[in-house]
Design a protein around this motif. Structure first.
Motif, short mmCIF file in Angstrom:
data_model
loop_
_atom_site.label_atom_id
_atom_site.label_comp_id
_atom_site.label_asym_id
_atom_site.label_seq_id
_atom_site.Cartn_x
_atom_site.Cartn_y
_atom_site.Cartn_z
N SER A 23 28.54 -22.66 45.69
CA SER A 23 28.24 -22.69 44.26
C SER A 23 28.77 -23.95 43.60
N GLU A 24 29.97 -24.37 43.99
CA GLU A 24 30.55 -25.60 43.45
C GLU A 24 29.70 -26.81 43.84
N GLN A 25 29.32 -26.87 45.13
CA GLN A 25 28.51 -27.99 45.61
C GLN A 25 27.21 -28.10 44.81
N LEU A 26 26.52 -26.98 44.64
CA LEU A 26 25.24 -26.99 43.94
C LEU A 26 25.41 -27.37 42.47
N PRO A 84 33.05 -36.85 56.14
CA PRO A 84 32.75 -35.85 57.16
C PRO A 84 31.29 -35.94 57.60
N ALA A 85 30.95 -35.22 58.65
CA ALA A 85 29.60 -35.32 59.23
C ALA A 85 28.51 -35.01 58.20
N GLN A 86 28.70 -33.98 57.38
CA GLN A 86 27.66 -33.62 56.41
C GLN A 86 28.24 -33.48 55.00
N THR A 87 29.00 -32.45 54.78
CA THR A 87 29.57 -32.22 53.46
C THR A 87 31.07 -31.96 53.60
N GLY A 88 31.74 -32.03 52.48
CA GLY A 88 33.17 -31.75 52.53
C GLY A 88 33.90 -32.50 51.42
N TYR A 139 31.63 -35.04 49.24
CA TYR A 139 30.45 -35.53 49.95
C TYR A 139 29.38 -34.44 49.95
N CYS A 140 28.20 -34.77 49.44
CA CYS A 140 27.11 -33.81 49.37
C CYS A 140 26.11 -34.04 50.49
#
Length: 206
Positions: free
Chosen positions: A173-176, A12-16, A35-36
């Motif tokens: 929170s999961e991403q971090l 994806p463009a940024q995260t996902g 994707y971070c």
């Protein structure tokens, strides 16, 4: 032997997150890619197949990063190398594979549980900053060369992996949390490579 073709979607463009579910006719489980925003991507393989299977992955991009296999055994064949190599439970590794159109993995019926942390090589340069020259020389490979170095999963890696796979957070929170654990795993791996490569030169393609 049965063959399954896996097509990894463009990020994806940024995260996902992209989730690829193993069809019930072939087994159970999934391959999940996170994707971070920093540019790191996390891939988790957690599946059990009904019969020995060849997985052909369509993945037209270079791969650079760190892998951790908690269970299972995979015979991998990539155009980057002249011979197949084995990935098995208890192994951690560093890899740098040039851009290829596809590669294959032959998998048995044992549960496969793997984690891969991938990035552009420039991410390590940025992450290390002024300390780049202190990094193990193997991390400074030419992205056109194929490298693979395998070591054992250390207790520190094991702890971080189980915390990562057991994460119950959602959203930001999961991403971090997961990104923090990925950086922790990278730190463990750099420390391991530093100690190992003070004694031996990195392996080139074989």
């Amino acid at each position: 032997m049965k063959q399954i073709v896996l097509h990894f979607k463009n990020p994806p463009a940024q995260t996902g997150t992209n989730m690829m579910v193993i069809p019930a006719s072939n087994g159970q489980g999934y391959i999940k890619t996170l994707y971070c925003k920093s540019g790191i991507r996390l891939i988790v393989w957690d599946y059990t197949l009904n019969q020995p299977t060849v997985l052909k992955t369509i993945n037209p991009k270079s791969c650079y990063g760190f892998g951790y296999c908690l269970s299972g055994q995979i015979e991998a064949l990539s155009p980057c190398f002249r011979k197949a190599f084995t990935i098995q439970g208890g192994q951690s590794g560093f890899f740098s594979f040039p851009e290829v159109d596809s590669y294959t993995e032959t998998v048995g019926t044992e549960r496969v549980l793997r984690v891969s942390i991938q990035m552009d090589p420039s991410f390590i340069t940025t992450l290390a900053g002024k300390g780049f020259e202190q990094l193990p020389s193997i991390l400074k490979v030419d992205k056109e060369d194929a490298y693979r170095e395998v070591n054992k999963i250390t207790p520190g890696m094991q702890s971080a992996l189980h915390q990562m796979l057991g994460c119950s957070y959602q959203g930001v929170s999961e991403q971090l949390f997961l990104e923090g654990k990925m950086l922790e795993l990278i730190a463990h791996k750099i420390e391991q490579l530093d100690a190992r490569n003070q004694r031996a030169e990195p392996k080139k393609r074989t």
